[in-house]
Design a protein around this motif. Structure first.
Motif, short mmCIF file in Angstrom:
data_model
loop_
_atom_site.label_atom_id
_atom_site.label_comp_id
_atom_site.label_asym_id
_atom_site.label_seq_id
_atom_site.Cartn_x
_atom_site.Cartn_y
_atom_site.Cartn_z
N VAL A 1 0.88 -1.19 0.00
CA VAL A 1 0.00 0.00 0.00
C VAL A 1 0.91 1.23 0.00
CG1 VAL A 1 -1.66 1.33 1.34
CG2 VAL A 1 -1.91 -1.15 1.16
N ASP B 1 0.83 10.48 8.01
CA ASP B 1 -0.23 9.48 7.80
C ASP B 1 -0.50 8.69 9.07
OD1 ASP B 1 -0.13 10.33 5.09
OD2 ASP B 1 1.59 9.01 4.80
N TRP C 1 -5.83 4.24 4.29
CA TRP C 1 -4.68 3.36 4.01
C TRP C 1 -4.68 2.14 4.95
CZ3 TRP C 1 -0.62 2.16 7.34
CH2 TRP C 1 -0.42 2.99 8.45
N VAL D 1 -2.82 5.10 -2.61
CA VAL D 1 -3.81 5.91 -1.87
C VAL D 1 -3.46 7.39 -2.08
CG1 VAL D 1 -4.84 6.38 0.39
CG2 VAL D 1 -3.95 4.08 -0.14
N ALA E 1 3.62 -1.41 3.78
CA ALA E 1 2.94 -0.11 3.59
C ALA E 1 4.00 0.99 3.62
CB ALA E 1 1.90 0.12 4.68
N VAL F 1 1.11 5.33 0.20
CA VAL F 1 0.39 6.58 0.50
C VAL F 1 1.19 7.78 -0.02
CG1 VAL F 1 -0.83 7.81 2.34
CG2 VAL F 1 -0.35 5.40 2.59
#
Length: 1503
Positions: free
Chosen positions: A488, A546, A528, A516, A540, A490
């Motif tokens: 993932v 975040d 996220w 994201v 991630a 961000v």
């Protein structure tokens, strides 16, 4: 003459020449001739020739009739100490330079002769510095010990270069070695070696001899007490290093290696090959998933799609944009990628399409407006990369700002771009036989990543294909990526870790990235975490921000699990607040399955890419330790574990180990890349295949960053491997763990100590900030003010925060930063929400914020300046020495000035004027004589606003009307001779007739400006005061004004019942006067002249009949006035020279005066100049206010006016000439014929209304540039135009005939030399006889009107003190008398000067600096209040600019005047009071400020 080494012809020519020199020859001619005669004999060496200096020294000595030394065999240098420092030092210097060089072939033979024990010059110099060998040092010392130096108490100071041994020769007094005064630490001392004249010498001459010369050039006689010696080099108090400051003690570090880069069999030869492999074999595998605005997956790009679409794009780019013969793009060209942050799919296709087409992608942000923060710099990057093509999506293209024609606007600073839409429907399918060229990765550029520097400039870091591949390999190994994992992301996918992991390493390992976007995070901060939970993601990529947002939104979501995460990569793990974010996030989400060992901080930079990353730990293993460092140690660049105060500690977490295949070292952040010691903080440098290769198009900067070879303490290189500077500061801790403590871009160096902007932000946030300011919107930067960096903190204030809250927060932040970082904040500003310039992902654009701050466009709503606490390097205040006797003052004057500063006008006795007027002693007699001799000759013409004549007066009319007024005074007023009469008239001829009426009746007229009907309360009290102080028996006025004086409105302002008799002169009875009064002696009083000074003092002076006649005669002679002449006067006729020109001169000289009341210009700006043009006037007089009105108001509209007739245009004033105004006036009206030589100024004061007046003959007014710093010490030092801290001064006209001036020390009353600033004293027949006051203060009278010099004046002349400071300079021009002309320069009123820090400041100089700082400052005034400098500025812009002025005003006064402003008051236009002469009434302003009557927009009290 000591020329025995010269050829005979040279000496012969010189003797012949010297005999000529004593004749009449200019300095220039002398130089030319000397050079010509010596040319054949001067050996041509590089640099300045020593031989030439010998000859010049010999000449100087001969001309001064001083004996010159005959060589040094006698070891005996006779020279005398002269009273004049300049000449004495010249002669000594000449004698010594001649003696020391002796025109020998080189200096060594001299040393060999002087020092019997040594054989070479090098050993002689070593003798000087180290003192080895007894005999040698002794003999050189003897040379100087036997030198007879009269009046010389201190032995010469022989400056040693580097003294490494403690043994020193006894006879030579060596100072302790250290930094030479006024030198920068970095500059090499040998570069300072000059000859005695300060001229660099040829390298053959021993530096030791040069040092001796330099030492002897400055005589060591103690300076005279009276005179302050400026150390120009030592303007600044240099802070001494703290002896207790921590110093590094470890050994020199050795470069640290990462683990070797493993060789994996299936790693592709190039990234494009990996894409081809997955795109053709695993086409269905997901590659990238994009989310919609709500955070739901909206589209998944498979590897097959990515491959086919990239292929189509590559084919289109190369084959479909131009024609076959002229393609638009060729391999190697650069292309801009403009994709929004919510569209990773289109970006990824475009990026790989470019790689396949072998064109170089340059990803940039989508421009939103024409003036984006930093947009211009992005344009510079595009231009320097030669980009002509931009790829984007259809949606994005539609959203770009357009012109009215629908074309995309030209962004500021951008090159012209062709926009290409890369949506699939617009791409051409490639033919079956077309294949992209995929070669093994080499050093050719793959892509360019933009990077913004500290100053705001944007540079492109070029990454090669091999670096891109190696970096992906290193990341794959460090993060242990395996095929098919889900990650993932961000972060921004266009640059940095977001690009490296989410776009590049992703394809290398066939990962699936969930992207994201920032916009989703704003609406759903937990998205996220939900994506990790939904996709069971293994990795991630986040920032601390975040983590923070997820914690804030955590309550909304209970059932998320993070147990799948094996790595949570925190990419800004280098931030000071990353530790607390990571800890807080872990404590909150550990219950949701987050493993403590999964948190992996890393450190990255655009140049070095990933520097270090923490590898995922083994479950259950202890977590790495933290470093708790002392903030104080960090500020000195030293690692010290903090043990005492936990507030001033910085806790940092490691960012793991060096990347696989990399090598790291730490070098000193400034200067050469010297390796640090193990306990020292420095810049992290990395060497590996995975790193940037250059800044595109910037070769010089590239070398300093990408090709660094570290050196050891001795300066020799360590190895041959080049390193890349990462721009990160840190150290390598135990177990080779890397710790980052800050960024080079955030480094603030204040007084030699280093502070990190991020640390200061963290301290600011720690102060309960959430109520007052926004967390992520604080900018910290430094500005350079007064020779040091100063810290500025700018934050966005929440809209609901009250002013009380804000100030409380600000003062707490100041205290916190002071106690934790031991550094003062120079300025703390709060701006309204959402007004700071932002970066594309929502951060604050620091360099743009700094630019706004410096140019005054930040518009703060609250501001606190703390210059008093921050600025510690101001020079020491000047100490004035008390009690100095006249003798030392006299000597002191002559030391610094060559002659006593005095000047005089033409001698009245020698001027022949066959003037009939001279036989009349009194002005009344002159008028009667004119009325008989030339009854119809017009004397006065009064004009109205339309330029038509409303009233004239011939000699007879004036005489008749004066008689009628005199009879009214006797009959109605019952006045006796000697009674005072106030004349209250508007400017015009009635005022003149009333004046002569009073003289005819034997009364003493007092002219007073009438009150203004619209502002009676302000103007009537002054009238009332003059009436009372002058003890007037009667008021003469018009009917209109008489009604006004008795009106109800007047009664509200003053007591109208106590007015003396008021007589209106509108309807006079036709009655003749029995006899006209004739004063018994010319010393009798003629009139009283009342005026309010700029300091608010009302003073009346007594003018006798003799003074009036003397003054009129002097003006007549100076201006060559006679009856056929016309002059135009646009002045206020109530006091000073204005009154004399309006009322008296015409009657005396018989010329015609055209009178223009200045107030008429308000309704017709052209009136004055069109009158001058229409009547072809040669001489005109005006005031500064009139000149300013014309300059500002007329501009280029003066059509139909011709000023070529004007010979003199004189500004009547009692102040320093306003050079900028007179220059702009001359420049503006040059095109309509105004001669540049025409405009000049006058100078007068209360004691003598006319001291200088340009007149018709005599040289043009001269201008000089003087050094402001010297003026503050009451000294005059002339400098060149454009010199820093220079002030342009203009001569105030020529001194009138019969006037003498002398420059005097106002304290000791002794005359001064011509290089001193002192009070102007005047002696002339037309000086006023004294002050007219209610209480006749005799002491003041004697001191101001009849005072004598304390010494040096055998004639015991009586002088009057003008109260103005000035100086006299002898110019190169010739005066009418045939002698050289002495110019008088007025600097300012003594009463107005500000005594601050022992120095004398003139308010106008500070005000000029302040007015220049911002376009919205209309006017400005300064004064002091309890030792604080108060600056009042009028704001002519919008009110939101008010607070912008505070730092600008503080900065400029500090930089240019070395003063700290105490209070800045911002007021509306028109608040600063200005009198009718256009002078600022600073004392009235001060009184209003203290009485709190200014109604300011803002008052800033600097702390």
């Amino acid at each position: 003459l000591g020329f025995h080494t010269c050829p005979k012809q040279a000496v012969g020519s010189l003797y012949f020449f010297l005999s000529l020199v004593l004749g009449d020859i200019t300095q220039k001619g002398y130089e030319k001739k000397r050079a010509k005669l010596l040319a054949p004999y001067v050996p041509q060496t590089q640099g300045v020739n020593v031989f030439t200096q010998e000859v010049s020294a010999a000449l100087t000595s001969h001309l001064a009739n001083k004996p010159l030394v005959h060589g040094l065999e006698r070891e005996h240098v006779p020279y005398t100490s002269s009273a004049s420092e300049d000449e004495g030092s010249l002669r000594r210097q000449a004698a010594l330079s001649a003696a020391l060089h002796q025109s020998l072939q080189n200096a060594e033979s001299w040393i060999n002769r002087s020092i019997q024990g040594s054989s070479t010059s090098s050993s002689a110099s070593s003798t000087l510095s180290h003192g080895e060998g007894k005999g040698t040092s002794g003999s050189l010392a003897d040379v100087f010990a036997n030198t007879r130096i009269e009046n010389f108490s201190v032995p010469p100071d022989v400056t040693a270069t580097t003294s490494s041994s403690s043994a020193r020769p006894a006879a030579i007094d060596l100072p302790p070695s250290g930094i030479v005064k006024g030198m920068h630490k970095g500059s090499n001392r040998s570069s300072l070696m000059d000859t005695a004249d300060g001229v660099p010498v040829s390298s053959r001459v021993s530096t030791k001899i040069q040092q001796l010369l330099n030492t002897l050039k400055r005589p060591k006689r103690p300076p005279l007490k009276e005179f302050f010696v400026d150390d120009f080099e030592e303007i600044v108090e240099v802070p001494q290093p703290d002896p207790n400051q921590p110093k590094p003690e470890g050994r020199q570090m050795t470069p640290v290696k990462g683990e070797p880069l493993g060789v994996v069999c299936n790693w592709p030869p190039a990234l494009e090959a990996a894409l081809q492999r997955w795109g053709t074999t695993q086409a269905k595998c997901p590659c990238l998933t994009a989310l919609d605005v709500t955070g739901k997956p909206v589209y998944t790009l498979t590897y097959g799609k990515l491959w086919s679409r990239s292929l189509k794009l590559a084919y289109t780019l190369l084959n479909k944009l131009g024609t076959k013969n002229e393609p638009v793009l060729k391999p190697g060209d650069r292309v801009a990628l403009v994709y929004p942050n919510n569209d990773p799919v289109m970006f990824m296709v475009a990026f790989y399409g470019c790689l396949l087409a072998e064109v170089i992608p340059v990803p940039i942000e989508v421009p939103l407006t024409r003036k984006d923060a930093g947009g211009q710099q992005i344009g510079f990057l595009l231009g320097s990369c030669g980009i002509a093509l931009a790829l984007t999506t259809e949606v994005c293209l539609k959203g770009l700002p357009k012109t009215q024609n629908g074309e995309i606007v030209q962004f500021k600073g951008w090159p012209r771009l062709k926009w290409v839409v890369t949506d699939s429907k617009y791409l051409s399918k490639s033919p079956k036989d077309w294949q992209p060229n995929i070669s093994a990765a080499g050093t050719e550029p793959a892509y360019i990543e933009y990077k913004t520097s500290k100053e705001g400039s944007v540079m492109g870091v070029t990454v090669s294909r091999i670096a891109m591949l190696s970096h992906c390999q290193a990341l794959s190994q460090a993060c242990n990526y395996s095929e098919g994992e889900t990650i993932v992301n961000v972060l921004d996918f266009k640059k940095d870790a977001g690009l490296w992991h989410g776009i590049l390493t992703n394809v290398m390992n066939k990962l699936h990235t969930i992207s994201v976007p920032y916009s989703v995070m704003k609406t759903c901060p937990l998205s996220w975490v939900q994506r990790v939970h939904a996709h069971k993601a293994k990795v991630a990529l986040v920032k601390c921000r975040d983590l923070h947002w997820a914690m804030m939104a955590h309550r909304d979501q209970r059932d998320v699990s993070l147990s799948s995460l094996r790595m949570l990569i925190v990419t800004d793990g280098a931030n000071p607040w990353s530790v607390s974010s990571c800890d807080a996030f872990l404590s909150l989400f550990q219950s949701h399955g987050l493993k403590p060992e999964a948190i992996c901080p890393c450190a990255t930079s655009p140049e070095a890419m990933t520097i270090a990353i923490r590898r995922p730990g083994v479950p259950g293993a202890p977590l790495p330790g933290r470093a708790i460092l002392s903030m104080n140690g960090l500020s000195f660049g030293v690692i010290r574990v903090n043990t005492e105060d936990k507030n001033s500690a910085l806790t940092v977490q490691d960012v793991g180990h060096v990347m696989p295949g990399g090598m790291m070292c730490i070098v000193k952040p400034d200067g050469p890349p010297q390796l640090c010691k193990t306990d020292e903080i420095g810049e992290i440098c990395v060497s590996s295949r995975a790193g940037g290769m250059m800044y595109y198009g910037l070769a010089g900067v590239t070398k300093n960053t990408f090709e660094v070879i570290p050196v050891n303490s001795a300066g020799s290189p360590v190895g041959e491997v080049p390193f890349v500077r990462s721009g990160l500061l840190g150290f390598v801790g135990p177990g080779s763990l890397v710790f980052v403590v800050g960024k080079m871009d955030g480094l603030l160096t204040v007084s030699g100590r280093r502070h990190n902007a991020d640390d200061i932000v963290a301290t600011g946030l720690a102060v309960e900030s959430i109520k007052t300011v926004y967390r992520g919107r604080i900018a910290v930067f430094s500005v350079s003010v007064f020779y040091d960096e100063r810290i500025v903190v700018v934050a966005e204030q929440r809209p609901d925060a009250s002013e009380e809250d804000s100030f409380q927060w600000m003062s707490r932040v100041l205290q916190a930063i002071d106690s934790i970082h031991q550094v003062g904040v120079y300025c703390l500003a709060l701006v309204p929400a959402n007004t700071l310039p932002k970066t594309p992902l929502g951060g604050i654009h620091i360099s743009q914020t700094k630019q706004h701050f410096l140019e005054g466009s930040l518009h703060p709503c609250n501001i606190l300046m703390c210059p008093h606490t921050c600025v510690t390097n101001l020079p020491k205040p000047r100490q004035k020495q008390p009690g100095v006797g006249p003798a030392s003052v006299m000597v002191g004057n002559l030391v610094a000035g060559k002659r006593i500063a005095q000047a005089s006008g033409r001698d009245l006795g020698q001027i022949e004027d066959n003037d009939l007027v001279k036989k009349h002693q009194f002005l009344t007699e002159v008028l009667q004589w004119r009325a008989q001799a030339t009854p119809d000759h017009p004397l006065f013409l009064l004009l109205n606003a339309k330029g038509t004549t409303v009233c004239t007066a011939t000699c007879l009319q004036l005489h008749k009307k004066a008689e009628r007024i005199a009879s009214v005074l006797c009959d109605k007023g019952h006045l006796n001779a000697g009674d005072n009469v106030v004349l209250l008239y508007p400017p015009g001829i009635e005022l003149i007739t009333a004046f002569y009426g009073c003289l005819y009746a034997g009364c003493i007229p007092v002219t007073v400006r009438p009150p203004h009907a619209q502002s009676l309360t302000a103007t009537l009290p002054t009238v009332r005061m003059i009436v009372e102080v002058s003890k007037a028996a009667c008021i003469l006025t018009t009917q209109t004004l008489m009604r006004l004086l008795k009106s109800r409105e007047a009664a509200a302002a003053v007591d109208v019942k106590t007015w003396p008799t008021i007589i209106d002169t509108d309807d006079l009875p036709r009655k003749r006067l029995s006899q006209i009064y004739k004063p018994p002696t010319p010393e009798m009083l003629a009139y009283l002249d009342f005026s309010v000074s700029t300091t608010g003092m009302l003073t009346g002076v007594k003018m006798s009949h003799a003074a009036v006649s003397g003054l009129c005669r002097a003006i007549k002679l100076q201006c060559e006035l006679y009856s056929s002449r016309q002059i135009a006067i646009c002045l206020d006729p109530y006091c000073g020279l204005g009154f004399v020109l309006w009322c008296l001169c015409s009657v005396y000289s018989g010329h015609q005066s055209i009178l223009i009341p200045p107030m008429e210009l308000e309704s017709n700006l052209f009136l004055w100049l069109s009158t001058v043009s229409q009547y072809k006037i040669r001489d005109t007089f005006c005031s500064y206010s009139v000149m300013e009105l014309c300059t500002k108001g007329l501009g280029n509209q003066a059509r139909g006016i011709n000023l070529s007739c004007v010979r003199t245009c004189v500004v009547v004033a009692e102040e320093r000439p306003r050079v900028s105004l007179t220059h702009s006036f001359s420049k503006l009206f040059k095109d309509i014929g105004l001669s540049s030589r025409a405009v000049s100024t006058t100078f007068g004061s209360r004691v003598n209304v006319a001291i200088c007046l340009q007149g018709t003959s005599g040289p043009d007014p001269t201008t000089v540039y003087v050094d402001l710093k010297s003026l503050r010490h009451d000294r005059v030092r002339l400098v060149e135009r454009g010199a820093p801290q220079s002030l342009l001064l203009s001569e105030s006209g020529k001194i009138l005939p019969g006037v003498k001036v002398v420059i005097v020390n106002p304290e000791t009353k002794g005359p001064l030399g011509d290089s001193h600033l002192g009070e102007i004293w005047v002696n002339s027949p037309h000086t006023a006889s004294g002050y007219y006051t209610i209480y006749d203060n005799e002491t003041l009278q004697a001191d101001h009107f009849n005072t004598r010099l304390s010494f040096g004046d055998a004639a015991q002349t009586l002088w009057a003190r003008t109260g103005y400071l000035g100086f006299v300079r002898r110019t190169e021009l010739t005066a009418a008398s045939g002698e050289r002309h002495d110019a008088l320069y007025v600097v300012g009123a003594l009463d107005e000067t500000l005594e601050l820090r022992g120095l004398r400041y003139h308010p106008i100089d500070i005000e000029t600096s302040v007015s220049r700082t911002h376009r919205s400052i209309a006017e400005c005034a300064v004064f002091t209040w309890t030792n604080l400098l108060v600056v009042v500025v009028e704001l002519c812009g919008c009110e939101q600019e008010a607070l912008d002025l505070v730092p600008l005003v503080t900065n400029v006064v500090l930089e240019e005047h070395y003063l700290i402003v105490g209070v800045v008051v911002v007021v509306d236009p028109g608040v600063i009071p200005i009198n009718s002469r256009g002078e600022k009434q600073r004392m009235h302003l001060r009184d209003s400020f203290l009485a709190d009557q200014l109604d300011p927009i803002y008052v800033a009290y600097n702390m």
